[in-house]
Design a protein around this motif. Structure first.
Motif, short mmCIF file in Angstrom:
data_model
loop_
_atom_site.label_atom_id
_atom_site.label_comp_id
_atom_site.label_asym_id
_atom_site.label_seq_id
_atom_site.Cartn_x
_atom_site.Cartn_y
_atom_site.Cartn_z
N UNK A 18 0.83 -1.21 0.00
CA UNK A 18 0.00 0.00 0.00
C UNK A 18 0.87 1.25 0.00
N UNK A 19 1.95 1.23 0.79
CA UNK A 19 2.85 2.38 0.83
C UNK A 19 3.58 2.55 -0.49
N UNK A 20 3.97 1.45 -1.11
CA UNK A 20 4.68 1.52 -2.40
C UNK A 20 3.75 2.08 -3.48
N UNK A 21 2.51 1.56 -3.55
CA UNK A 21 1.55 2.05 -4.53
C UNK A 21 1.25 3.53 -4.33
N UNK A 22 1.10 3.93 -3.06
CA UNK A 22 0.86 5.33 -2.78
C UNK A 22 2.03 6.21 -3.18
N UNK A 23 3.26 5.68 -3.00
CA UNK A 23 4.44 6.43 -3.41
C UNK A 23 4.51 6.63 -4.91
N UNK A 24 4.10 5.60 -5.66
CA UNK A 24 4.08 5.73 -7.13
C UNK A 24 3.08 6.80 -7.54
N UNK A 25 1.91 6.81 -6.90
CA UNK A 25 0.90 7.84 -7.21
C UNK A 25 1.44 9.24 -6.90
N UNK A 26 2.15 9.35 -5.79
CA UNK A 26 2.70 10.65 -5.41
C UNK A 26 3.74 11.13 -6.42
N UNK A 27 4.55 10.22 -6.94
CA UNK A 27 5.55 10.61 -7.94
C UNK A 27 4.88 11.07 -9.24
N UNK A 28 3.80 10.41 -9.61
CA UNK A 28 3.05 10.82 -10.81
C UNK A 28 2.44 12.20 -10.58
N UNK A 29 1.89 12.40 -9.39
CA UNK A 29 1.29 13.71 -9.07
C UNK A 29 2.37 14.79 -9.02
N UNK A 30 3.52 14.46 -8.44
CA UNK A 30 4.60 15.43 -8.33
C UNK A 30 5.14 15.80 -9.71
N UNK A 31 5.18 14.82 -10.61
CA UNK A 31 5.68 15.08 -11.95
C UNK A 31 4.71 15.82 -12.85
N UNK A 32 3.47 16.00 -12.39
CA UNK A 32 2.44 16.70 -13.15
C UNK A 32 2.25 16.09 -14.55
N UNK A 33 2.09 14.76 -14.54
CA UNK A 33 1.86 14.05 -15.79
C UNK A 33 0.39 13.99 -16.16
N UNK A 34 -0.50 14.21 -15.17
CA UNK A 34 -1.95 14.27 -15.40
C UNK A 34 -2.45 15.62 -14.89
N UNK A 35 -3.53 16.11 -15.51
CA UNK A 35 -4.14 17.34 -15.03
C UNK A 35 -4.71 17.19 -13.63
N UNK A 36 -5.18 15.98 -13.31
CA UNK A 36 -5.76 15.69 -12.01
C UNK A 36 -5.45 14.25 -11.66
N UNK A 37 -5.70 13.89 -10.42
CA UNK A 37 -5.47 12.52 -9.98
C UNK A 37 -6.34 11.57 -10.80
N UNK A 38 -5.74 10.61 -11.54
CA UNK A 38 -6.56 9.71 -12.38
C UNK A 38 -7.59 8.93 -11.58
N UNK A 39 -7.19 8.44 -10.42
CA UNK A 39 -8.12 7.66 -9.60
C UNK A 39 -9.31 8.51 -9.18
N UNK A 40 -9.06 9.76 -8.81
CA UNK A 40 -10.13 10.66 -8.41
C UNK A 40 -11.06 10.96 -9.58
N UNK A 41 -10.48 11.16 -10.77
CA UNK A 41 -11.28 11.45 -11.95
C UNK A 41 -12.21 10.29 -12.29
#
Length: 290
Positions: A180-203
């Protein structure tokens, strides 16, 4: 003898000399059209409901496609590169994988382990190829104990791999309780890199709630209305609202919008995947990590 007649709006029958326990029948007929079929059961109502159901499905699809063109289509990041001969260098494999399928998966953890080996952080040894009999049994050996250059989720992964020492077998790995921590870290890196306009999971979750409302709300309303009135063919509306909700849910997975940077890296990754599938399909299978 018997007789019958009509007195205003009342019909009457009279019979005489009927013996006890005898039976008799009174036949009554009404002129055609005297009793009207209720509106919910007319053929015109059936076709109207089917038409409205089809219209609801088409409207849902058109609205979602319009929203995708407006808010979901990736930002232009340059021309598509076609086949590329290497993965994008700007991102780690797990981040690149999330750019492709919009959420981290278990396979991405394995790809991260291989990437750490390529970067010299650890060594993966197949003991079966070291002369030991039996099926393949992998051993992981730490080569660089420092955390230099490691992202947050990679540090968590390394801690799980080598919790029991600097040389461990597959049975010694302690990664499961850290997933769970690893998956969350991957999401944070994607968010930090601004590769999506918004969180894909939230969308996707937002549109999933819309889809759930479209699927469940009409049957719930009809369920309570049936206690007050006879719905008849009105139930046929569900033939359109349920598929409409499913269509919204399916198209929702295309709604996360990649930024220009995310779009460029995505198409580089797809080009590299095409390269692996075609030009050099046999080469990766023959590669081993030491």
């Amino acid at each position: 003898s018997h007789s019958s007649g009509r007195d205003g709006d009342a019909l009457w029958w009279e019979a005489q000399n009927i013996y006890p326990y005898s039976t008799f029948t009174i036949d009554v007929s009404l002129p055609k059209g005297a009793v009207q079929k209720p509106w919910p059961y007319r053929a015109s109502t059936m076709w109207l409901m089917l038409s409205l159901a089809l219209a609801a499905l088409l409207a849902a699809v058109l609205v979602m496609l319009s929203l995708w063109l407006w808010r979901g289509r990736d930002t232009y990041g340059g021309p598509m590169p076609g086949v590329t001969y290497g993965p994008p260098r700007e991102v780690r494999p797990a981040v690149m994988a999330m750019l492709v399928h919009q959420e981290p998966k278990l396979d991405d953890v394995g790809a991260t382990v291989v990437d750490l080996a390529v970067r010299g952080k650890l060594r993966i040894i197949d003991e079966a190829k070291q002369g030991r009999p039996g099926p393949s049994q992998f051993v992981f050996e730490r080569k660089d104990p420092s955390e230099d250059g490691l992202l947050s989720y990679e540090r968590v992964l390394m801690a799980g791999l080598f919790e029991k020492g600097d040389r461990v077998g597959e049975d010694d790995l302690r990664v499961g309780n850290r997933l769970a921590s690893i998956m969350g870290g991957i999401r944070q890196e994607v968010k930090k890199g601004k590769f999506f306009n918004d969180d894909p999971e939230k969308t996707v979750s937002t549109y999933f709630r819309y889809a759930l409302a479209i699927i469940l709300l009409p049957p719930t309303v009809f369920f309570f209305l049936r206690f007050a009135t006879d719905l008849g063919y009105v139930w046929l509306l569900l033939a359109g609202t349920v598929p409409a909700g499913i269509a919204v849910w399916v198209i929702a997975h295309a709604m996360p919008k990649r930024t220009a940077l995310g779009s460029r890296i995505y198409w580089q990754a797809m080009g590299f995947r095409e390269y692996l599938k075609t030009a050099e399909a046999g080469e990766p299978e023959s590669m081993t990590l030491q």
